[in-house]
Scaffold this active site. Sequence first.
Site, PDB file in Angstrom:
ATOM      1  CB  CYS A   1     -11.946 -15.511 -30.423  1.00  0.00           C
ATOM      2  SG  CYS A   1     -10.776 -15.268 -31.789  1.00  0.00           S
TER       3      CYS A   1
ATOM      4  CG  HIS B   1     -15.097 -11.805 -31.121  1.00  0.00           C
ATOM      5  ND1 HIS B   1     -16.333 -12.373 -31.331  1.00  0.00           N
ATOM      6  CD2 HIS B   1     -14.208 -12.837 -31.094  1.00  0.00           C
ATOM      7  CE1 HIS B   1     -16.212 -13.686 -31.437  1.00  0.00           C
ATOM      8  NE2 HIS B   1     -14.924 -13.999 -31.290  1.00  0.00           N
TER       9      HIS B   1
END
Length: 256
Positions: A232, A216
């Site tokens: 992440c 992301h």
Amino acid sequence: MRELPQSLTPPSDGETVETEIPLSRRAMLSGMGAMALLGMAGCSTTETLDLPQLQLDDTTTGSVHPMRPAISVDKNITGPDVMYASLTDGGFQVPEVPWQKVKPEFRRQIVVDKTGEAPGTIVVHLQERMLYLVQPGGDAIRYGVGIGKDGFRWSGRANIQYGKEWPLWTPPPEMIQRKPELVKWQGGQPGGLTNPLGARALYIYQDGKDTGYRIHGSPEWWSIGQAMSSGCVRLINQDIIDLYSRVSKKNPVVVV
């Protein structure tokens, strides 16, 4: 005694004569050709052409052509002042990134692919803090990334199940336990400039199940190259917008 032709009679004292020697047509043509060649050799010049040198890479790339341009050309990979300029996207004004403060190796660029993976594969190298999108022809687009802290990292093979623009972010219960102030977002934080998922998110699934990990964007450009997330893989917002435009559903993902 046979008389000499008048034209070949020796001249008398003080007399000048022109000697006429009959030439055959073949001899005349041969002589003219020789003179022409001599004339060409004497008048010719050697010029050095200043041609641009093409940088070639002769590393093994799996291509049938052993020599190829060392770097591809891509209109979206140019000077950092252009790649990291402010832009309008989805109704939001993404701020300019002070690219001079981002280490050169973490800026978006094309490199020779050394992953050995098929074109279209996303390879995240945790130790390098790099993400590679493998291209046809032996190149890869490389982006600098931020990764998870020790104890929050994941590795393996999976695929991109889907992606979202300006996604909703919902902190998992265990994160809310660690950071109680996030309870206000237990129903989800709307997409926006302060959303931790940034401008785009790619959702990683393995064997049809959500791993909980994402690739992301992030408004925190200074975190690129660091290990500070909850597992992440984060990119600069301008970079995730670029990566998102290049991938599709089911792109393979390899995290090593």
